[in-house]
Design a protein around this motif. Sequence first.
Motif, PDB file in Angstrom:
ATOM      1  N   ARG A 105       0.822  -1.212   0.000  1.00 49.56           N
ATOM      2  CA  ARG A 105       0.000   0.000   0.000  1.00 49.56           C
ATOM      3  C   ARG A 105       0.855   1.261   0.000  1.00 49.56           C
ATOM      4  NH1 ARG A 105      -2.267  -0.936   4.870  1.00 49.56           N
ATOM      5  NH2 ARG A 105      -0.967  -2.800   4.879  1.00 49.56           N
ATOM      6  N   ASN A 106       0.198   2.379  -0.051  1.00 49.61           N
ATOM      7  CA  ASN A 106       0.874   3.695  -0.041  1.00 49.61           C
ATOM      8  C   ASN A 106       1.889   3.850  -1.173  1.00 49.61           C
ATOM      9  OD1 ASN A 106      -0.612   4.030   2.214  1.00 49.61           O
ATOM     10  ND2 ASN A 106       1.067   4.861   3.462  1.00 49.61           N
ATOM     11  N   VAL A 107       1.590   3.287  -2.318  1.00 49.71           N
ATOM     12  CA  VAL A 107       2.493   3.488  -3.451  1.00 49.71           C
ATOM     13  C   VAL A 107       2.347   4.943  -3.891  1.00 49.71           C
ATOM     14  CG1 VAL A 107       3.098   2.758  -5.786  1.00 49.71           C
ATOM     15  CG2 VAL A 107       2.143   1.113  -4.156  1.00 49.71           C
ATOM     16  N   PRO A 108       3.450   5.679  -3.925  1.00 47.52           N
ATOM     17  CA  PRO A 108       3.333   7.093  -4.278  1.00 47.52           C
ATOM     18  C   PRO A 108       3.042   7.295  -5.756  1.00 47.52           C
ATOM     19  CG  PRO A 108       5.631   6.499  -4.011  1.00 47.52           C
ATOM     20  CD  PRO A 108       4.838   5.286  -3.663  1.00 47.52           C
ATOM     21  N   GLY A 109       2.695   8.517  -6.127  1.00 46.42           N
ATOM     22  CA  GLY A 109       2.402   8.844  -7.520  1.00 46.42           C
ATOM     23  C   GLY A 109       3.678   9.001  -8.331  1.00 46.42           C
ATOM     24  N   ILE A 110       3.514   9.506  -9.544  1.00 49.55           N
ATOM     25  CA  ILE A 110       4.651   9.690 -10.437  1.00 49.55           C
ATOM     26  C   ILE A 110       5.059  11.160 -10.403  1.00 49.55           C
ATOM     27  CG2 ILE A 110       5.460   9.478 -12.810  1.00 49.55           C
ATOM     28  CD1 ILE A 110       3.054   7.518 -13.192  1.00 49.55           C
ATOM     29  N   PRO A 111       6.241  11.466  -9.899  1.00 44.17           N
ATOM     30  CA  PRO A 111       6.650  12.869  -9.867  1.00 44.17           C
ATOM     31  C   PRO A 111       6.992  13.369 -11.264  1.00 44.17           C
ATOM     32  CG  PRO A 111       8.414  11.483  -9.054  1.00 44.17           C
ATOM     33  CD  PRO A 111       7.262  10.576  -9.342  1.00 44.17           C
ATOM     34  N   VAL A 112       6.346  14.460 -11.669  1.00 45.99           N
ATOM     35  CA  VAL A 112       6.657  15.063 -12.964  1.00 45.99           C
ATOM     36  C   VAL A 112       6.902  16.539 -12.682  1.00 45.99           C
ATOM     37  CG1 VAL A 112       5.818  15.623 -15.259  1.00 45.99           C
ATOM     38  CG2 VAL A 112       5.200  13.447 -14.205  1.00 45.99           C
ATOM     39  N   GLY A 113       8.156  16.974 -12.723  1.00 43.36           N
ATOM     40  CA  GLY A 113       8.482  18.347 -12.348  1.00 43.36           C
ATOM     41  C   GLY A 113       8.075  18.567 -10.894  1.00 43.36           C
ATOM     42  N   ARG A 147      -1.087  11.150  -9.712  1.00 46.09           N
ATOM     43  CA  ARG A 147      -1.619  10.063  -8.887  1.00 46.09           C
ATOM     44  C   ARG A 147      -3.099   9.895  -9.158  1.00 46.09           C
ATOM     45  NH1 ARG A 147       0.330  10.412  -4.048  1.00 46.09           N
ATOM     46  NH2 ARG A 147      -1.377   9.139  -3.299  1.00 46.09           N
ATOM     47  N   GLY A 148      -3.622   8.805  -8.651  1.00 45.18           N
ATOM     48  CA  GLY A 148      -4.992   8.442  -8.979  1.00 45.18           C
ATOM     49  C   GLY A 148      -6.026   9.485  -8.630  1.00 45.18           C
ATOM     50  N   SER A 149      -5.764  10.299  -7.603  1.00 43.06           N
ATOM     51  CA  SER A 149      -6.775  11.271  -7.197  1.00 43.06           C
ATOM     52  C   SER A 149      -6.896  12.422  -8.198  1.00 43.06           C
ATOM     53  CB  SER A 149      -6.464  11.805  -5.798  1.00 43.06           C
ATOM     54  OG  SER A 149      -5.134  12.257  -5.769  1.00 43.06           O
ATOM     55  N   GLN A 150      -5.919  12.538  -9.110  1.00 44.66           N
ATOM     56  CA  GLN A 150      -6.061  13.545 -10.173  1.00 44.66           C
ATOM     57  C   GLN A 150      -6.078  12.850 -11.540  1.00 44.66           C
ATOM     58  OE1 GLN A 150      -2.710  15.189  -8.618  1.00 44.66           O
ATOM     59  NE2 GLN A 150      -3.949  15.794  -6.861  1.00 44.66           N
ATOM     60  N   PRO A 151      -7.225  12.381 -11.906  1.00 45.72           N
ATOM     61  CA  PRO A 151      -7.311  11.540 -13.103  1.00 45.72           C
ATOM     62  C   PRO A 151      -6.849  12.241 -14.376  1.00 45.72           C
ATOM     63  CG  PRO A 151      -9.390  11.579 -11.918  1.00 45.72           C
ATOM     64  CD  PRO A 151      -8.521  12.580 -11.268  1.00 45.72           C
ATOM     65  N   GLY A 187       1.628  -2.209 -15.662  1.00 48.67           N
ATOM     66  CA  GLY A 187       1.618  -2.487 -14.230  1.00 48.67           C
ATOM     67  C   GLY A 187       2.223  -1.338 -13.436  1.00 48.67           C
ATOM     68  N   ALA A 188       3.317  -0.781 -13.945  1.00 52.95           N
ATOM     69  CA  ALA A 188       3.974   0.330 -13.248  1.00 52.95           C
ATOM     70  C   ALA A 188       3.037   1.525 -13.154  1.00 52.95           C
ATOM     71  CB  ALA A 188       5.259   0.715 -13.983  1.00 52.95           C
ATOM     72  N   LEU A 189       2.342   1.790 -14.254  1.00 55.27           N
ATOM     73  CA  LEU A 189       1.376   2.895 -14.250  1.00 55.27           C
ATOM     74  C   LEU A 189       0.233   2.593 -13.284  1.00 55.27           C
ATOM     75  CD1 LEU A 189       0.245   5.520 -15.528  1.00 55.27           C
ATOM     76  CD2 LEU A 189      -0.861   4.090 -17.234  1.00 55.27           C
ATOM     77  N   PHE A 190      -0.217   1.369 -13.328  1.00 56.40           N
ATOM     78  CA  PHE A 190      -1.328   0.945 -12.473  1.00 56.40           C
ATOM     79  C   PHE A 190      -0.991   1.141 -10.993  1.00 56.40           C
ATOM     80  CE2 PHE A 190      -3.393  -2.618 -10.154  1.00 56.40           C
ATOM     81  CZ  PHE A 190      -4.713  -2.292 -10.392  1.00 56.40           C
ATOM     82  N   ALA A 191       0.227   0.727 -10.613  1.00 55.11           N
ATOM     83  CA  ALA A 191       0.633   0.838  -9.207  1.00 55.11           C
ATOM     84  C   ALA A 191       0.567   2.285  -8.743  1.00 55.11           C
ATOM     85  CB  ALA A 191       2.038   0.271  -9.028  1.00 55.11           C
ATOM     86  N   ALA A 192       1.116   3.190  -9.565  1.00 60.14           N
ATOM     87  CA  ALA A 192       1.128   4.594  -9.165  1.00 60.14           C
ATOM     88  C   ALA A 192      -0.277   5.176  -9.179  1.00 60.14           C
ATOM     89  CB  ALA A 192       2.033   5.390 -10.104  1.00 60.14           C
ATOM     90  N   LYS A 193      -1.102   4.668 -10.072  1.00 56.23           N
ATOM     91  CA  LYS A 193      -2.448   5.222 -10.220  1.00 56.23           C
ATOM     92  C   LYS A 193      -3.346   4.834  -9.049  1.00 56.23           C
ATOM     93  CE  LYS A 193      -6.341   4.901 -13.451  1.00 56.23           C
ATOM     94  NZ  LYS A 193      -7.231   4.010 -12.703  1.00 56.23           N
ATOM     95  N   VAL A 194      -3.364   3.555  -8.712  1.00 57.26           N
ATOM     96  CA  VAL A 194      -4.297   3.133  -7.668  1.00 57.26           C
ATOM     97  C   VAL A 194      -3.687   3.229  -6.274  1.00 57.26           C
ATOM     98  CG1 VAL A 194      -5.577   1.615  -9.194  1.00 57.26           C
ATOM     99  CG2 VAL A 194      -3.684   0.710  -7.877  1.00 57.26           C
ATOM    100  N   GLY A 195      -2.366   3.274  -6.178  1.00 57.06           N
ATOM    101  CA  GLY A 195      -1.729   3.510  -4.879  1.00 57.06           C
ATOM    102  C   GLY A 195      -1.618   2.295  -3.995  1.00 57.06           C
ATOM    103  N   SER A 196      -2.355   1.244  -4.272  1.00 57.86           N
ATOM    104  CA  SER A 196      -2.177   0.028  -3.473  1.00 57.86           C
ATOM    105  C   SER A 196      -2.481  -1.157  -4.359  1.00 57.86           C
ATOM    106  CB  SER A 196      -3.095   0.034  -2.257  1.00 57.86           C
ATOM    107  OG  SER A 196      -4.377   0.473  -2.626  1.00 57.86           O
TER     108      SER A 196
END
Lengths: 585, 240
Positions: free
Chosen positions: A381-389, A394-398, A464-473
Amino acid sequence: MTGFDLRRSLRWGSIAGAVMVFTCAVGLFEAFEDRLLVYPFLSLGHVLLLWFLPLAGYQATNEPVLEGMEAPSKGLHNVVAGLVAGLAGGIVMGVFTVVVDALDVRDVFVRLSVRLVDLLTHGWGVPGGLVLIVAVPALLGMAGGMLHLVSASARRRLILALEWALVVALLEQVFSQVLRQIRLGAVGDIIFTRRALEWWAALAVAALVALLSERARGGVGRIRGYLFAADAARRTRNSIWSALAVLAFLIVLPQLLGSLLSELLANVGLFLLMGLGLNIVVGLAGMLDLGYVAFFAVGAYTVGVLTSPISPRFDLEWSWWAALPVAILMSVVAGVLVGTPVIRMRGDYLAIVTLGFGEIVRILFLSDWLAPTFGGAQGVRNVPGIPVGVAEIRGSQPVGVLYFAFGLVLVAAWVSWALQESRLGRAWTAIREDETVAAAMGINVVRAKLNAFIVGAILAGLGGALFAAKVGSIFPSSFELLVSIIVLVVVIVGGMGNIPGVAVGAVLLIGVLGGPTQPGLLAEFAEFKLLIYGALLVFMMLRKPEGLLPSVRRSRELRGEELSQDAWLDRPSGDVEVDARLAGG
Amino acid sequence: MASSRPVLEFRNVHTHYGPVHILKDVSLSIYEGQIVCLLGGNASGKTTTLKTVLGMVVPTAGEVLIEGEVVNGWRTAQIVARGVSMVPENRRLFKRMTVRENLEIGAYLRKDDTSADYERILDMFPRLKERLGQRAGTLSGGEQQMVAVGRALMARPRVLLMDEPSMGLAPVLVAQNFDIIRQINEAGTTVFVVEQNANMALSIADYGYVLQTGKIVLADTAPNLLANPEMRQAYLGEVG
Ligand SMILES: Nc1ncnc2c1ncn2[C@@H]1O[C@H](COP(=O)(O)OP(=O)(O)O)[C@@H](O)[C@H]1O
Ligand SMILES: [Mg+2]
């Protein structure tokens, strides 16, 4: 009466009856009886129940126009045949209603309830309501038969207009959202009432479509002509322009959609990414891989374990970007590990063994043995989002996720396309067609197949990598066999071996119906999603095995050439002789 | 015609499928520029012989040599790269690929410019010119044979292997087919053709071998084989 074939009418009528009974028995009618499409009278349940009747009425006398034969005459017999077909369907339905009313079969068929009878008879009870149950189908069947009486172009327009009115009503969510987003929300409030299209608005939509349809057909033709221009240089230039147009569209789109719809589209992107990968394995190299989800899981878990602050074993807290190469590497390793043993197998054996591998991977992630690293059933759980700049995706900002998914999909589509056109791509197609002969041509079959497996694994791992960051867990339950199957259906429905086809499949299935756990646009269908997936798959296999969007390059090459190739004697006079005989006879 | 060293040679080759003995002590030599035919009935091991040349079946004893070099255990790709290509039994085109794509696949291992060969093949089979974009599976039998031959020639082989080219073709097409084989040979390609149709094959061949249940039972020049009474009775359809 010429052209009236009673048995044929009855056959189509009973098929229509079966469709109605089925719709009731699985609960589709009851579930959507109160979801209005056209306010105030037409519900989705009614459409699902009755849609087949006009079709049956039409089919009851549909004769193909054959060259050199007298065109089938039109007239009363078409109407009568439609009526008979509808009547037959209605009688099937009436008998069904009586039986359900008289016998209590709820122990077996939970959906066949008193309420169902009530709904079907419009509350008039069994003897009275039966009139309705027989008359409505009969009239619809007759309407279908009457379609023969108008010209082909009018028929096409009428059907298109009806379809569009229904689609607008069904996709109310999209239309009112887009209208709100462009500050025309008030229009949406006027034309939609209780999520249904006002009847006058439905008429207006239908009228508009009917008026514009011919013009739109011309437009599609022009676009095709533009994209697939005969002259190669022009074609390249045109396709660059259209690629830019698509890009601009993709940039604007999320702004129009708002976050809810962006979320849906982001899921489409995710499955499209995987679909492109599986398309290489199944569509190009011809290996039916049913364990594709394994690579998706490997990518997701690798990123999760390396980036999460509460990762069970590691304490790395890497950024997503640092974890990505590792995730890809692990996918390659998994691809080689799964691929090496199965690659020498063919067809069904390969399918079964990969299916087993897919399950093994999921069970490994679930196991107590690996729980110290992957968290077992608790997952990561608590997989962080993808830092861009400065921002973080992250999933909360679709909307952000959507842009990112688009980016990955474009890269994946470009890679697929380049591979498909490459020497390796040709080797894959040859292997798919005939493995032994491909080997005799000097193709290293084992290596080419392994490469396909690895490319597929990489794209799934990326997903999968995108999925992990998107859903966070991530939990093992996100990687069920169903994921493999749904990705496969996306590829098949769209058109195997064809990149735009996969995109169409992903939008239609994941966007509209929804993914294995992701809701789609028609969230109300969630309960029936798998039923529809299955039905669609069967339909496609029977009727359009080449997919909804078969490769256009191919159809351009084939046009006109396959029809004129029957005379095969290779003598100069051969064709002439055959022609003379035909002319004389 | 006979140069000192054969381009393709079998020395006492044995092969097995599992425990089953198929080729039994087969020896044969094919010299540069020749047309050599291998005649035999059904299941006598003709296809197996060709597969052995290509390394798709590995001999359990004996040696296969290409230009004097032992190639036992080489991968098929390596053998194809040495200049051997095959027209398989029943043609076996890539059915859903176009004629053009089929031809291109033939040149899979080539790195040099193939356009000259492409033109040459289309000149040899002008009929294919108007069918380049058509799916190979929809061609007639005769046309498919042309594509299969063209596909093999795209590799610019030194030795062309042909597995029963007359199978399933109308008599007029068979004759044409053997004409083409002769043309290809005259242009400098060595041809090793496997056939049941002994009359046809011997009419164009320089040398012939007869295979019976995996054993070479006769080997002679084509005219001698045609004249051989034993041969005439067994294979040339003459009632003795
Ligand atoms: N892959 C295989 N596995 C087992 N036996 C085979 C295989 N291929 C061919 N055979 C057997 O080997 C024998 C020779 O076959 P083949 O070389 O194809 O004959 P031909 O081409 O002369 O008709 C036959 O008895 C056949 O059944
Ligand atoms: Mg054979």
